[in-house]
Design an enzyme around this catalytic site. Sequence first.
Site, PDB file in Angstrom:
ATOM      1  N   LYS A   1      -1.033  53.339 -32.798  1.00  0.00           N
ATOM      2  CA  LYS A   1      -0.313  52.811 -33.956  1.00  0.00           C
ATOM      3  C   LYS A   1       0.968  53.613 -34.177  1.00  0.00           C
ATOM      4  CE  LYS A   1       0.098  53.353 -38.224  1.00  0.00           C
ATOM      5  NZ  LYS A   1       1.547  53.095 -38.344  1.00  0.00           N
TER       6      LYS A   1
ATOM      7  N   GLY B   1       1.600  63.769 -38.119  1.00  0.00           N
ATOM      8  CA  GLY B   1       2.294  63.272 -39.307  1.00  0.00           C
ATOM      9  C   GLY B   1       2.248  64.299 -40.411  1.00  0.00           C
ATOM     10  N   SER B   2       2.253  63.813 -41.648  1.00  0.00           N
ATOM     11  CA  SER B   2       2.345  64.712 -42.796  1.00  0.00           C
ATOM     12  C   SER B   2       0.996  65.359 -43.121  1.00  0.00           C
ATOM     13  CB  SER B   2       2.837  63.933 -44.017  1.00  0.00           C
ATOM     14  OG  SER B   2       1.920  62.905 -44.339  1.00  0.00           O
TER      15      SER B   2
ATOM     16  N   GLU C   1      -0.326  65.618 -46.045  1.00  0.00           N
ATOM     17  CA  GLU C   1      -1.036  64.778 -46.999  1.00  0.00           C
ATOM     18  C   GLU C   1      -1.859  63.700 -46.285  1.00  0.00           C
ATOM     19  OE1 GLU C   1       1.724  62.833 -49.567  1.00  0.00           O
ATOM     20  OE2 GLU C   1       0.108  61.724 -50.556  1.00  0.00           O
TER      21      GLU C   1
ATOM     22  N   GLY D   1      -2.703  63.753 -43.163  1.00  0.00           N
ATOM     23  CA  GLY D   1      -3.685  64.468 -42.332  1.00  0.00           C
ATOM     24  C   GLY D   1      -4.985  64.699 -43.086  1.00  0.00           C
TER      25      GLY D   1
ATOM     26  N   GLU E   1      -1.921  67.134 -35.877  1.00  0.00           N
ATOM     27  CA  GLU E   1      -0.706  67.933 -35.685  1.00  0.00           C
ATOM     28  C   GLU E   1       0.179  67.597 -36.871  1.00  0.00           C
ATOM     29  OE1 GLU E   1       2.680  68.933 -35.393  1.00  0.00           O
ATOM     30  OE2 GLU E   1       3.039  67.755 -33.590  1.00  0.00           O
TER      31      GLU E   1
ATOM     32  N   CYS F   1       8.862  68.586 -36.373  1.00  0.00           N
ATOM     33  CA  CYS F   1       7.754  69.286 -37.035  1.00  0.00           C
ATOM     34  C   CYS F   1       7.901  70.799 -36.899  1.00  0.00           C
ATOM     35  CB  CYS F   1       6.401  68.790 -36.544  1.00  0.00           C
ATOM     36  SG  CYS F   1       6.338  68.436 -34.800  1.00  0.00           S
TER      37      CYS F   1
ATOM     38  N   GLU G   1       8.064  71.291 -46.780  1.00  0.00           N
ATOM     39  CA  GLU G   1       8.733  70.747 -45.606  1.00  0.00           C
ATOM     40  C   GLU G   1       9.764  69.715 -46.059  1.00  0.00           C
ATOM     41  OE1 GLU G   1       6.331  68.285 -42.867  1.00  0.00           O
ATOM     42  OE2 GLU G   1       7.274  69.412 -41.256  1.00  0.00           O
TER      43      GLU G   1
HETATM   44  P1  NAI Z   1       3.187  59.943 -42.657  1.00  0.00           P
HETATM   45  O1  NAI Z   1       2.259  61.074 -42.436  1.00  0.00           O
HETATM   46  O2  NAI Z   1       2.909  58.975 -43.749  1.00  0.00           O
HETATM   47  O3  NAI Z   1       3.299  59.070 -41.306  1.00  0.00           O
HETATM   48  C1  NAI Z   1       2.811  59.425 -40.034  1.00  0.00           C
HETATM   49  C2  NAI Z   1       1.956  58.311 -39.450  1.00  0.00           C
HETATM   50  O4  NAI Z   1       0.757  58.180 -40.212  1.00  0.00           O
HETATM   51  C3  NAI Z   1       2.609  56.929 -39.480  1.00  0.00           C
HETATM   52  O5  NAI Z   1       2.269  56.229 -38.314  1.00  0.00           O
HETATM   53  C4  NAI Z   1       1.967  56.285 -40.688  1.00  0.00           C
HETATM   54  O6  NAI Z   1       1.978  54.882 -40.642  1.00  0.00           O
HETATM   55  C5  NAI Z   1       0.563  56.830 -40.598  1.00  0.00           C
HETATM   56  N1  NAI Z   1      -0.203  56.797 -41.849  1.00  0.00           N
HETATM   57  C6  NAI Z   1       0.262  56.896 -43.128  1.00  0.00           C
HETATM   58  N2  NAI Z   1      -0.744  56.815 -44.004  1.00  0.00           N
HETATM   59  C7  NAI Z   1      -1.878  56.666 -43.287  1.00  0.00           C
HETATM   60  C8  NAI Z   1      -3.257  56.535 -43.628  1.00  0.00           C
HETATM   61  N3  NAI Z   1      -3.673  56.528 -44.901  1.00  0.00           N
HETATM   62  N4  NAI Z   1      -4.161  56.413 -42.637  1.00  0.00           N
HETATM   63  C9  NAI Z   1      -3.765  56.433 -41.352  1.00  0.00           C
HETATM   64  N5  NAI Z   1      -2.487  56.550 -40.971  1.00  0.00           N
HETATM   65  C10 NAI Z   1      -1.545  56.670 -41.915  1.00  0.00           C
HETATM   66  O7  NAI Z   1       4.631  60.565 -42.833  1.00  0.00           O
HETATM   67  P2  NAI Z   1       5.869  59.929 -43.670  1.00  0.00           P
HETATM   68  O8  NAI Z   1       5.403  59.455 -45.013  1.00  0.00           O
HETATM   69  O9  NAI Z   1       6.547  58.957 -42.803  1.00  0.00           O
HETATM   70  O10 NAI Z   1       6.803  61.207 -43.873  1.00  0.00           O
HETATM   71  C11 NAI Z   1       6.669  62.025 -45.024  1.00  0.00           C
HETATM   72  C12 NAI Z   1       6.843  63.478 -44.680  1.00  0.00           C
HETATM   73  O11 NAI Z   1       5.831  63.897 -43.784  1.00  0.00           O
HETATM   74  C13 NAI Z   1       8.125  63.836 -43.975  1.00  0.00           C
HETATM   75  O12 NAI Z   1       9.184  63.990 -44.866  1.00  0.00           O
HETATM   76  C14 NAI Z   1       7.739  65.118 -43.283  1.00  0.00           C
HETATM   77  O13 NAI Z   1       7.836  66.196 -44.188  1.00  0.00           O
HETATM   78  C15 NAI Z   1       6.299  64.898 -42.911  1.00  0.00           C
HETATM   79  N6  NAI Z   1       6.165  64.442 -41.517  1.00  0.00           N
HETATM   80  C16 NAI Z   1       5.832  65.341 -40.554  1.00  0.00           C
HETATM   81  C17 NAI Z   1       5.779  64.950 -39.232  1.00  0.00           C
HETATM   82  C18 NAI Z   1       5.439  65.884 -38.141  1.00  0.00           C
HETATM   83  O14 NAI Z   1       5.882  65.699 -37.007  1.00  0.00           O
HETATM   84  N7  NAI Z   1       4.620  66.873 -38.356  1.00  0.00           N
HETATM   85  C19 NAI Z   1       6.101  63.586 -38.818  1.00  0.00           C
HETATM   86  C20 NAI Z   1       6.377  62.690 -39.920  1.00  0.00           C
HETATM   87  C21 NAI Z   1       6.421  63.141 -41.200  1.00  0.00           C
END
Ligand code: NAI
Length: 486
Positions: free
Chosen positions: A179, A232-233, A235, A237, A254, A288, A387
């Site tokens: 996804k 991802g984030s 939260e 995670g 991660e 990240c 972050e």
């Molecule tokens: P996010 O954590 O919401 O998105 C990452 C992935 O998780 C996306 O594919 C999203 O569709 C999916 N996702 C979201 N909610 C989910 C759920 N309840 N169950 C399963 N999958 C879910 O990150 P977002 O909101 O796009 O970015 C917010 C902040 O997170 C950023 O500003 C940054 O600080 C951090 N972030 C960190 C990343 C990293 O590489 N460690 C990557 C992206 C964001």
Amino acid sequence: MSDLEIRNRLWIHNEWRDAHSGRRFPTVNPATEEVITTVSEAGEADIGDAVASASEAFRSKAWRRMSAHRRSQLLWRLADLIEANADELGRLETMDNGKPYFESRKVDLTSVIETFRYFAGLADKIQGETIPVSGPFLNYTLREPVGVVGCIVPWNFPLNLASWKVAPALACGNTVVLKPAEQTPLTAIRLGELAAEAGFPPGVLNVVPGFGETAGAALVRHPDVDAISFTGSVEVGRTVMREAAGTLKKVSLELGGKSPNVIFADADVPAAIRGAAMGIYYGKGEVCAAGSRILVERSVYDEVVEGLVGRAGKMTIGDPMTDGTRLGAVVSEQQLDRVMNYIRLGVEEGATLAAGGERRTVDGKGYFVEATVFSDVDSQMTIAQEEIFGPVAAVIPFDDADHAIEIANDTIFGLAAGVWTRDIGKAHRVAGEIKAGTVWINTYNQYDAAAPFGGYKSSGFGRDLGLQSALDKYTQTKCVWVPLDG
Ligand code: NAI
Ligand code: MG
């Protein structure tokens, strides 16, 4: 870009499908604010179809009985196809994400291709052990695939981070439901099609674009998904871990970082300044492992701040497709708002805005943010703790090595760190004391398919890349006993 044929549907069982709901969502080019295309939006029923296809493929003879040599060959062939289509994939990535084309094409795609080749090499080297137990027994282990692996990836390195999960998962004999992030689905969708072209049987790799709270959550909850590999984030995670508990899935996370880049007075200071600037401004700071906290020994503090301000001024904003653009557009309007809010907060908290700080546009459009330097930052300020995920550096002074280590570890995160010094003893001592999954000494942002990458503390657990971490994540051990005293 009109010559680009853009795929925008679900890729399930080696076929294009529309969502059951018929819904589609727009994906936007953040440099132009234009809708590139609308993409089929996977909902729970579509996730169900993708998982059913992956389960069926996992049990099928075509996949289970495929020799490891053949699996290796398919992965290598996929790498070749990605290479042959790298210009197209690089353009798609830049349109969807806003990063400069040279980053998409030269850095991300190179890593994607290397990752598939590295794990192609692993596929036929997965083996168990024979173990000398007490008694007249033969005891041996088998390394078996986990089953259906759900891979959920973010928008900052869309295809690259997908490859870090998909390649080892397939190498180990699993099947995958991928996804991509809703902001950047286009390259992942194309990957599914290329995998079919390489010869992977139907269901081995399915790609389901959609939103996190619907498609992502359905994948995490699905009883027939055996493992979730998430980037991802923090939260989300936490949510993934909680939701995966219901079906006791294997989870690896991660997550984000607030990585310290520690510059000692005895470093090659100009090199440290270059490295620190690259550490925070590369990829618009949407990395990240971004070195978002720059810790500087007091005697060289002013020199480093001045150097960073100079470097920030050279981060040319422009059309990401144009040579010479160093800083692309941040991924979305929402991310722009987040970053601008943090910049306002930094000023309110009393940090000195030494460079940048403004939103910019190109031809009146786009979500661009200037390369920003905050000096006189205290470790307790929000801009030093949270972050930001944008091109914003927080520069913090320190007195000596122990003080530097204390500040470096003064965070919930532990993804990466940098140490700059010519004193090799100090370099290794500090590297040992910082709680982070990666430490770069006199360099920053180095990655390799062979080098494990992942976090300590709230930056998550499990490692992407590397040999052992792939086996840990994507295989399970079976122990077999046979009596020999017949
Ligand atoms: P996010 O954590 O919401 O998105 C990452 C992935 O998780 C996306 O594919 C999203 O569709 C999916 N996702 C979201 N909610 C989910 C759920 N309840 N169950 C399963 N999958 C879910 O990150 P977002 O909101 O796009 O970015 C917010 C902040 O997170 C950023 O500003 C940054 O600080 C951090 N972030 C960190 C990343 C990293 O590489 N460690 C990557 C992206 C964001
Ligand atoms: Mg987009």
